[in-house]
Write a protein that holds these residues in place. Structure first.
Motif, PDB file in Angstrom:
ATOM      1  N   SER A  24      76.067 -24.151  19.112  1.00  0.00           N
ATOM      2  CA  SER A  24      76.132 -24.126  17.644  1.00  0.00           C
ATOM      3  C   SER A  24      74.985 -24.893  16.988  1.00  0.00           C
ATOM      4  CB  SER A  24      77.480 -24.687  17.184  1.00  0.00           C
ATOM      5  OG  SER A  24      77.569 -26.037  17.577  1.00  0.00           O
ATOM      6  N   LEU A  25      74.071 -25.426  17.786  1.00  0.00           N
ATOM      7  CA  LEU A  25      72.943 -26.173  17.191  1.00  0.00           C
ATOM      8  C   LEU A  25      71.939 -25.204  16.544  1.00  0.00           C
ATOM      9  CD1 LEU A  25      72.354 -28.878  19.963  1.00  0.00           C
ATOM     10  CD2 LEU A  25      73.097 -29.298  17.624  1.00  0.00           C
ATOM     11  N   PRO A  26      71.293 -25.665  15.442  1.00  0.00           N
ATOM     12  CA  PRO A  26      70.418 -24.730  14.709  1.00  0.00           C
ATOM     13  C   PRO A  26      69.146 -24.362  15.480  1.00  0.00           C
ATOM     14  CG  PRO A  26      70.214 -26.948  13.839  1.00  0.00           C
ATOM     15  CD  PRO A  26      71.325 -26.991  14.846  1.00  0.00           C
ATOM     16  N   GLN A  27      68.625 -23.153  15.184  1.00  0.00           N
ATOM     17  CA  GLN A  27      67.346 -22.706  15.746  1.00  0.00           C
ATOM     18  C   GLN A  27      66.210 -23.460  15.049  1.00  0.00           C
ATOM     19  OE1 GLN A  27      66.707 -20.203  18.162  1.00  0.00           O
ATOM     20  NE2 GLN A  27      68.891 -20.466  18.577  1.00  0.00           N
ATOM     21  N   SER A  28      65.061 -23.529  15.709  1.00  0.00           N
ATOM     22  CA  SER A  28      63.922 -24.226  15.097  1.00  0.00           C
ATOM     23  C   SER A  28      63.198 -23.306  14.103  1.00  0.00           C
ATOM     24  CB  SER A  28      62.961 -24.648  16.203  1.00  0.00           C
ATOM     25  OG  SER A  28      61.824 -25.214  15.662  1.00  0.00           O
ATOM     26  N   ASP A  29      62.602 -23.923  13.041  1.00  0.00           N
ATOM     27  CA  ASP A  29      61.812 -23.151  12.077  1.00  0.00           C
ATOM     28  C   ASP A  29      60.460 -22.751  12.678  1.00  0.00           C
ATOM     29  OD1 ASP A  29      63.818 -23.488  10.250  1.00  0.00           O
ATOM     30  OD2 ASP A  29      62.958 -25.328   9.396  1.00  0.00           O
ATOM     31  N   ASN A  30      60.038 -23.528  13.693  1.00  0.00           N
ATOM     32  CA  ASN A  30      58.749 -23.262  14.328  1.00  0.00           C
ATOM     33  C   ASN A  30      58.904 -22.101  15.327  1.00  0.00           C
ATOM     34  OD1 ASN A  30      56.429 -23.307  15.887  1.00  0.00           O
ATOM     35  ND2 ASN A  30      56.339 -25.553  16.004  1.00  0.00           N
ATOM     36  N   PRO A  31      58.201 -20.973  15.118  1.00  0.00           N
ATOM     37  CA  PRO A  31      58.375 -19.824  16.026  1.00  0.00           C
ATOM     38  C   PRO A  31      57.964 -20.143  17.465  1.00  0.00           C
ATOM     39  CG  PRO A  31      56.593 -19.427  14.459  1.00  0.00           C
ATOM     40  CD  PRO A  31      57.262 -20.678  14.027  1.00  0.00           C
ATOM     41  N   GLY A  32      57.055 -21.122  17.642  1.00  0.00           N
ATOM     42  CA  GLY A  32      56.632 -21.494  18.996  1.00  0.00           C
ATOM     43  C   GLY A  32      57.709 -22.274  19.749  1.00  0.00           C
ATOM     44  N   ASP A  33      58.602 -22.928  19.002  1.00  0.00           N
ATOM     45  CA  ASP A  33      59.644 -23.748  19.631  1.00  0.00           C
ATOM     46  C   ASP A  33      60.827 -22.853  20.003  1.00  0.00           C
ATOM     47  OD1 ASP A  33      61.203 -25.835  20.529  1.00  0.00           O
ATOM     48  OD2 ASP A  33      61.626 -26.670  18.538  1.00  0.00           O
ATOM     49  N   VAL A  34      60.625 -22.060  21.042  1.00  0.00           N
ATOM     50  CA  VAL A  34      61.641 -21.052  21.395  1.00  0.00           C
ATOM     51  C   VAL A  34      62.956 -21.690  21.868  1.00  0.00           C
ATOM     52  CG1 VAL A  34      60.100 -19.122  21.887  1.00  0.00           C
ATOM     53  CG2 VAL A  34      60.563 -20.796  23.672  1.00  0.00           C
ATOM     54  N   LEU A  35      62.859 -22.895  22.410  1.00  0.00           N
ATOM     55  CA  LEU A  35      64.092 -23.532  22.895  1.00  0.00           C
ATOM     56  C   LEU A  35      64.912 -24.123  21.746  1.00  0.00           C
ATOM     57  CD1 LEU A  35      62.907 -25.396  26.117  1.00  0.00           C
ATOM     58  CD2 LEU A  35      64.387 -23.418  26.003  1.00  0.00           C
ATOM     59  N   GLY A  36      64.231 -24.657  20.742  1.00  0.00           N
ATOM     60  CA  GLY A  36      64.931 -25.281  19.623  1.00  0.00           C
ATOM     61  C   GLY A  36      65.729 -26.494  20.071  1.00  0.00           C
ATOM     62  N   ALA A  37      66.570 -27.006  19.144  1.00  0.00           N
ATOM     63  CA  ALA A  37      67.330 -28.221  19.456  1.00  0.00           C
ATOM     64  C   ALA A  37      68.400 -27.962  20.511  1.00  0.00           C
ATOM     65  CB  ALA A  37      67.970 -28.764  18.182  1.00  0.00           C
ATOM     66  N   GLY A  38      68.873 -26.722  20.577  1.00  0.00           N
ATOM     67  CA  GLY A  38      69.991 -26.441  21.481  1.00  0.00           C
ATOM     68  C   GLY A  38      69.598 -25.882  22.847  1.00  0.00           C
ATOM     69  N   GLY A  39      68.345 -25.422  22.980  1.00  0.00           N
ATOM     70  CA  GLY A  39      67.939 -24.737  24.210  1.00  0.00           C
ATOM     71  C   GLY A  39      68.071 -25.591  25.463  1.00  0.00           C
ATOM     72  N   PHE A  40      67.518 -26.797  25.406  1.00  0.00           N
ATOM     73  CA  PHE A  40      67.550 -27.685  26.575  1.00  0.00           C
ATOM     74  C   PHE A  40      68.988 -28.067  26.942  1.00  0.00           C
ATOM     75  CE2 PHE A  40      66.748 -31.933  28.576  1.00  0.00           C
ATOM     76  CZ  PHE A  40      66.032 -31.484  29.662  1.00  0.00           C
ATOM     77  N   PRO A  41      69.813 -28.477  25.939  1.00  0.00           N
ATOM     78  CA  PRO A  41      71.219 -28.787  26.291  1.00  0.00           C
ATOM     79  C   PRO A  41      71.959 -27.581  26.879  1.00  0.00           C
ATOM     80  CG  PRO A  41      70.703 -29.687  24.135  1.00  0.00           C
ATOM     81  CD  PRO A  41      69.532 -28.857  24.538  1.00  0.00           C
ATOM     82  N   VAL A  42      71.660 -26.355  26.383  1.00  0.00           N
ATOM     83  CA  VAL A  42      72.335 -25.165  26.924  1.00  0.00           C
ATOM     84  C   VAL A  42      71.953 -24.977  28.403  1.00  0.00           C
ATOM     85  CG1 VAL A  42      72.402 -22.642  26.834  1.00  0.00           C
ATOM     86  CG2 VAL A  42      72.651 -23.963  24.732  1.00  0.00           C
TER      87      VAL A  42
END
Lengths: 161, 498
Positions: A24-42
């Protein structure tokens, strides 16, 4: 084996909860940040569940017994340990209420006695000496803001440190 | 030269000199006491360092580290109970020597080898750290991601008893490291609106819990069953004749080299290096008149030189890369951060006096091992009589002061208790507390460098393999992680061929 399986279930529940929150963590506004805040924890959550499953299967296959004295209240070791865990919990809970000096003066002799020290006079002297040294070194010499307690105890603590 | 003189002035100032003496003796005492490890000794010193000047704080912790690495050998020789995991190999020949009535010589060898190993590793550190810092300045996110992974893969393969459980411990540590504000896009993660979680979980509280409190819990249930009978009423150190010791020069040097190399490898530590050095010494001198395991002096020299040589080795990646070489250096790295020093390639440039100060502190401590070692050994009978029911609650009270005074926060003390229980159960079910801690410490570095490199690559991960150094590190990660599997396959192949 049962104790380890319960432990694994608790760890599994923790990881599932973590994973649900991570999705449920938000996606990043930066298109290069494909993992975003939630990617690594997932990624971690999924990996964690896979590894936990492998470990649990192995535990079920090996059926090895693990002795956890903390749960064996019939034994002296188990009783002593369980009592000390409770004592530490109480020590922490009353720390902010009655302050460091008084809580330590109460904790040290009870903990020492519960672990098996049977000489009351020496224990009392040791308690007073250790509390005085800890308060003196940390509270007075190193100016560490030790918990002072509330109300009158707080006022009294200013006399000491 | 100016820097060395400045460092000399700081380390040999009255306060710092006293701290080195106190730290070394305290380290020996803690190392000698079964149930008090070197990392626990350093954790217990942390609250004292919060208000000290950086150099004073660092020299105190280094002195405790050196003393602790040597102290474990005293109980290993006298009562066949290694005071620290690093001293396990010392028991093999140390105790047989004590049984033959050569206690003093065995202790003398342990102290001499420890001092030699420490000074050797201090010299290597003095040369290697600036060189590595120069190389590390060219590192980018891809390399840091690889180095972080290397540390984690080493602890799951080399240092762990059960690789899968160590891997899960690392993953849990990494998961805990994601709690708080995401440093790349500022999103709040797993904080549930609680202010104390927004800054993340303080890993010092976790360490105090998982190492100190869990150790106390473990000892409460074990100390009644421990045989701490001292065979000799009075013990004192006797130094072997210099000519006899000179005959063992190759063992001294070879073991120190092993110690330094293993120390530099992230997450490996003194316990591994001492066993490797012992194995190598027993292989090289298999035809000695006194067999290994029956009181061969080289069986003391090899592990003791190696575990103390690991001290300087482990400090190199800790200072220069911010990647701890062992659980003990993880505690030292945490202390660095608390006192305002940021480990990394720029540390030596920003704090030019620091490296020389650490070097001098190591040498000073090593020389003190002779004096302090003799004093503590004579008092060992009294130290060993300190009942655990008095020592355990004292460790808890010190741990509590350490956790509370980090941020004057009640929550840090709660975290300490929670991780005390986690550490206890981890120990029971053979999970790895050092792996959990290393995951927690390296989590931010690993995640941030992974995401930064992907952002640099505009969403592509190709940069990790395009950069040669990064590629080499990633291959090393794969090799170290799969090494136990490769090793077992090779072993099976040999058995079949036979």
């Amino acid at each position: 084996m049962a104790a380890e399986l319960i432990f694994n279930c608790l760890v599994g529940l923790g990881i599932v909860f973590f994973l649900v929150q991570a999705f449920s963590l938000p996606q990043s506004d930066n298109p290069g940040d494909v993992l975003g805040a939630g990617g690594f924890p997932v990624i971690l959550g999924i990996l964690g569940l896979i590894v936990l499953a492998v470990i649990t299967v192995r535990v079920l296959r090996q059926k090895s017994k693990v002795k956890v004295p903390m749960f064996d209240l019939g034994s002296l070791d188990g009783r002593s340990l369980a009592l000390n865990v409770v004592l530490l919990f109480v020590y922490i809970m009353v720390l902010d209420v009655i302050g460091f000096v008084l809580s330590t003066l109460l904790y040290l002799p009870v903990a020492g006695w519960s672990i098996g020290y049977q000489k009351p006079l020496r224990l009392a002297l040791y308690t007073v000496a250790v509390t005085a040294v800890l308060t003196g070194v940390f509270g007075i010499l190193f100016l560490v803001p030790l918990p002072r307690g509330v109300g009158l105890l707080r006022e009294l603590s200013y006399i000491i440190f | 030269m100016d820097v060395l003189i400045q460092a000399f002035g700081q380390v040999f100032s009255p306060l710092s000199a006293v701290l080195v003496v106190v730290g070394t003796v305290f380290g020996i005492v803690c190392g000698a006491l079964p149930g008090v490890s070197t990392s626990l000794a350093i954790i217990l010193c942390l609250p004292f360092t919060y208000t000290m000047a950086p150099v004073s704080a660092v020299v105190l912790l280094i002195a405790v580290y050196v003393g602790g690495a040597c102290g474990g050998s005293i109980s290993a020789i006298l009562i066949k109970t290694p005071g620290t995991p690093e001293a396990v190999a010392t028991t093999f020949d140390g105790y047989p020597m004590a049984q033959k009535g050569q206690t003093g010589i065995a202790l003398g060898l342990a102290v001499t080898a420890s001092s030699f190993g420490t000074i050797f590793s201090a010299l290597v550190m003095l040369v290697a750290a600036p060189l590595l810092a120069k190389v590390a300045l060219s590192f980018q996110s891809a390399e840091y991601f690889g180095l972080g992974l290397l540390g984690l893969s080493c602890i799951t393969s080399i240092a762990a008893k059960d690789q899968m459980k160590a891997l899960l411990s690392v993953i849990l540590g990494l998961m805990i490291s994601t709690i708080g504000i995401d440093s790349i896009n500022g999103a709040e993660r797993f904080a549930f609106g609680q202010p104390f979680l927004l800054n993340g979980i303080n890993y010092i509280s976790v360490m105090i819990g998982a190492f100190a409190i869990a150790e106390v819990f473990k000892n409460i249930e074990e100390f009644r069953h421990r045989d701490n009978t001292l065979r000799e009423a009075k013990v004192s150190i006797k130094l072997m004749k210099f000519a006899e010791m000179l005959k063992m020069w190759a063992t001294f040097v070879k073991s120190s080299i092993i110690g330094v190399i293993v120390g530099i490898i992230p997450a490996a530590g003194g316990s591994i290096s001492s066993l490797i050095a012992y194995g190598e010494a027993s292989r090289s001198h298999a035809h000695d008149p006194i067999k290994f395991g029956e009181g061969n002096p080289r069986g003391i020299v090899a592990p003791e030189a190696a575990n103390n040589a690991g001290v300087g080795g482990a400090l190199v990646p800790t200072m220069v890369l911010g990647i701890p070489g062992s659980p003990v250096t993880a505690v030292i790295m945490a202390a660095f951060i608390i006192i305002g020093l940021r480990p990394g390639p720029l540390l030596l440039r920003e704090q030019p006096v620091l490296l020389d100060s650490i070097f001098l502190a190591l040498v000073f401590s090593a020389l003190l091992l002779f004096v302090g070692g003799r004093f503590v050994t004579r008092q060992f009978g009294h130290i060993l009589k300190l009942p655990y029911p008095l020592l355990g609650p004292l460790i808890v009270a010190l741990g509590l002061v350490g956790a509370y005074s980090l941020q004057n926060s009640f929550y840090d003390v709660i975290i300490m208790l929670v991780f005390g229980l986690v550490g206890y159960f981890f120990d029971k079910f053979h999970y790895s507390n050092p792996a959990l801690i290393l995951g927690l410490i390296l989590g931010e570095l690993v995640e941030n460098s992974l995401r930064k490199q992907i952002i640099i690559g505009d969403g592509s991960a190709i940069g990790f393999v395009e950069r040669p150094v990064s590629l080499v590190i990633l291959v090393m990660v794969a090799l170290t992680f799969f090494w136990p599997l490769i090793g077992s396959l090779l072993g099976k192949g040999k058995v079949r061929a036979a």
